[in-house]
Design an enzyme around this catalytic site. Structure first.
Site, PDB file in Angstrom:
ATOM      1  N   LEU A 203       0.890  -1.162   0.000  1.00 34.88           N
ATOM      2  CA  LEU A 203       0.000   0.000   0.000  1.00 34.88           C
ATOM      3  C   LEU A 203       0.926   1.209   0.000  1.00 34.88           C
ATOM      4  CD1 LEU A 203      -3.068   0.577   2.342  1.00 34.88           C
ATOM      5  CD2 LEU A 203      -1.475   2.386   1.794  1.00 34.88           C
ATOM      6  N   ASN A 324      -4.422 -11.301 -12.600  1.00 32.41           N
ATOM      7  CA  ASN A 324      -4.304 -12.775 -12.607  1.00 32.41           C
ATOM      8  C   ASN A 324      -5.705 -13.355 -12.740  1.00 32.41           C
ATOM      9  OD1 ASN A 324      -1.573 -12.669 -12.134  1.00 32.41           O
ATOM     10  ND2 ASN A 324      -1.620 -13.640 -10.130  1.00 32.41           N
ATOM     11  N   HIS A 398       1.616  -5.523 -16.530  1.00 33.37           N
ATOM     12  CA  HIS A 398       0.992  -5.329 -15.212  1.00 33.37           C
ATOM     13  C   HIS A 398       1.917  -4.721 -14.180  1.00 33.37           C
ATOM     14  CE1 HIS A 398       3.375  -8.546 -13.543  1.00 33.37           C
ATOM     15  NE2 HIS A 398       2.650  -8.661 -12.464  1.00 33.37           N
ATOM     16  N   ALA A 400       6.514  -3.983 -13.080  1.00 27.64           N
ATOM     17  CA  ALA A 400       7.911  -3.970 -13.505  1.00 27.64           C
ATOM     18  C   ALA A 400       8.380  -5.363 -13.923  1.00 27.64           C
ATOM     19  CB  ALA A 400       8.787  -3.429 -12.374  1.00 27.64           C
ATOM     20  N   LYS A 474       4.756  -2.333   3.367  1.00 22.28           N
ATOM     21  CA  LYS A 474       5.173  -3.502   2.585  1.00 22.28           C
ATOM     22  C   LYS A 474       4.649  -4.783   3.219  1.00 22.28           C
ATOM     23  CE  LYS A 474       7.250  -4.861  -1.045  1.00 22.28           C
ATOM     24  NZ  LYS A 474       6.739  -4.425  -2.346  1.00 22.28           N
TER      25      LYS A 474
END
Length: 475
Positions: A203, A324, A398, A400, A474
């Site tokens: 987030l 996905n 979608h 890196a 994270k």
């Protein structure tokens, strides 16, 4: 020596060989190709090309890397009439996706309180392996989540009606069969709504730094200097269990229907078969769980920001999109509209202007495409295009994309050192796992700007805006 045949600066064909039913098609810069060969992306693209009923191409986006059966960043459409559906071409984290929230504030207005905001978000939104959220649901209530998705969350007070206006499918897949997920999948989902989980989930508080298409950005409600929130998470242990359960039945289906595969991780069943329909119904239920999860996190985020700043920030959903998923869509094949099972694994739908699937507010410009980078780098908002519709079943990259394993990343940096480096870049990090933080170090990922430029150059999506991180929770 590469096996790819150059079509133009961003398109590379993998010619048919052996059991391949269709060629491969990779979107990439020339500099990316050696990595595709080394990481066996090319081999996996060729394997996917053998799936029964696959149409036109087995594709990979610029962010592709090795995955379970199919590369992450892979796209494959199979005929709904006589093709297969494969859990390995969807992935374990069913409907993992991204939601972008906008505020009516400029980031500079809250610069002094960013650390407080991050503390508040870290307390409000549980993260980490096995994390449990504030919602405790009974089994019957969870099956309502499977049926209603984000709509369930809003009906229960975890959000606003307007949150559902600009999300994919209105927040729920109608094809979900809430009775399909196993008792174990239900058990794992009961306490995980409103949680980020671990791995690459996050987030972030972000600032819009660049706008490339002012008109389109304005339609999305974005402007330079704006404070935004980006959420990346999926269906947690519930979706993982749905995938894991399905693999056993799919292995049996491979034998039952005499399907020959080069890799058992691509196990599958005819879409129209009982096994195929069962997985599809369960997968859609898992997808709705993921949508409810991102909606619950939106509510927790809104509350945390309100408590900390002391006033409404005008938090609104820009868009929510999965990367996905397998969806049944109609596309033009040889001049005829055809129902296809479009598998997107680590790939984002990118529908253009005019499509009925695009929310009404965006129908004049096209669907927002959300492409997050890694911690310490940029994230992008793009928009879907007609070129994507014609070539990639309306799909683009979608994110890196990993270029280094978690083990390799751990050998190069410690979590505390990385946190210090990011703070030096003006990025506040909150995590309950320094090891997990190090595993997700920015250098473990490809250059997201190069990925975006490849998509933009190929015309399968266009750049609209760029954002930089100010703070990261994270998972």
């Amino acid at each position: 020596m590469t096996r790819f045949r150059k079509l133009d600066d961003f398109r590379w064909e993998l010619p048919r060989t052996g059991a391949m039913r269709v060629p491969g098609l990779v979107y990439a810069t020339e500099r990316m190709l050696p990595k595709f060969e080394a990481e066996k992306v090319a081999e996996q693209v060729a394997n996917v090309a053998t799936l029964p009923g696959i149409v036109r191409y087995s594709m990979a986006m610029p962010d592709a890397h090795w995955g379970y059966g199919m590369p992450v960043g892979g796209v494959a459409a199979t005929s709904a009439a006589d093709g297969v559906i494969s859990p390995g071409a969807v992935g374990y984290d069913i409907s993992c996706g991204v939601r972008l929230l906008r505020t009516d504030l400029r980031a500079v207005e809250v610069k002094a309180v960013i650390p407080k905001l991050m503390d508040a978000l870290f307390r409000a939104v549980p993260s980490g392996v096995g994390s449990e959220g504030p919602l405790r649901l009974g089994k019957e209530e969870l099956r309502k989540v499977f049926a209603k998705g984000a709509r369930w969350a809003v009906e229960k007070g975890y959000g606003e009606r307007s949150d559902l206006e600009n999300v994919e499918d209105g927040g729920a897949l109608a094809e979900a069969d809430p009775e399909r997920p196993s008792p174990r999948a239900v058990e794992r989902g009961q306490n995980q709504l409103g949680t980020l989980g671990s791995g690459n989930h996050f987030l972030e508080l972000q600032e819009v730094t660049d706008v490339y298409e002012p008109g389109t950005a304005a339609v999305f409600g974005l402007f330079p200097g704006q404070l935004t929130v980006l959420i990346h998470t999926g269906s947690r242990g519930c979706g993982y269990q749905i995938c894991d359960d399905s693999l056993r039945s799919m292995q049996s289906a491979v034998r039952k229907y005499n399907i020959s595969l080069p890799d058992r991780q691509l196990c599958c069943a005819p879409f129209a078969s009982p096994e195929g329909r069962a997985y599809f119904g369960a997968m859609c239920a898992g997808a709705n769980f993921a949508r409810a999860n991102r909606q619950a996190i939106t509510h927790l985020t809104r509350q945390a920001l309100l408590r900390t700043v002391g006033r409404d920030l005008g938090l609104r959903v820009v868009y929510d999109v999965a990367h996905n998923l397998c969806k049944v869509e109609e596309h033009e094949v040889a001049g005829k509209l055809t129902r296809l099972c479009v598998h997107r694994k680590g790939a984002t739908r990118a529908f253009p202007a005019g499509r009925p699937e695009v929310p009404e507010a965006y129908r004049a410009v096209g669907q927002p495409v959300l492409v997050p980078g890694s911690m310490g780098t940029a994230s992008y908002v793009l928009v879907g295009t007609e070129t994507a519709m014609k070539e990639t079943w309306g799909t683009t990259a979608h994110g890196a994309g990993r270029m280094m394993s978690r083990t390799q990343a751990l050998k190069q940096i410690q979590g505390r050192e990385l946190m210090s480096q990011l703070k030096g870049l003006g990025i506040e990090v909150r995590t309950d796992s320094l090891r997990g933080l190090a595993e997700e170090a920015p250098f473990a990922y490809k250059d997201v700007s190069e990925v975006v430029e490849a998509c933009h150059g190929a015309g399968i999506s266009r750049k609209v805006a760029r954002m930089r991180p100010l703070g990261v929770v994270k998972g």
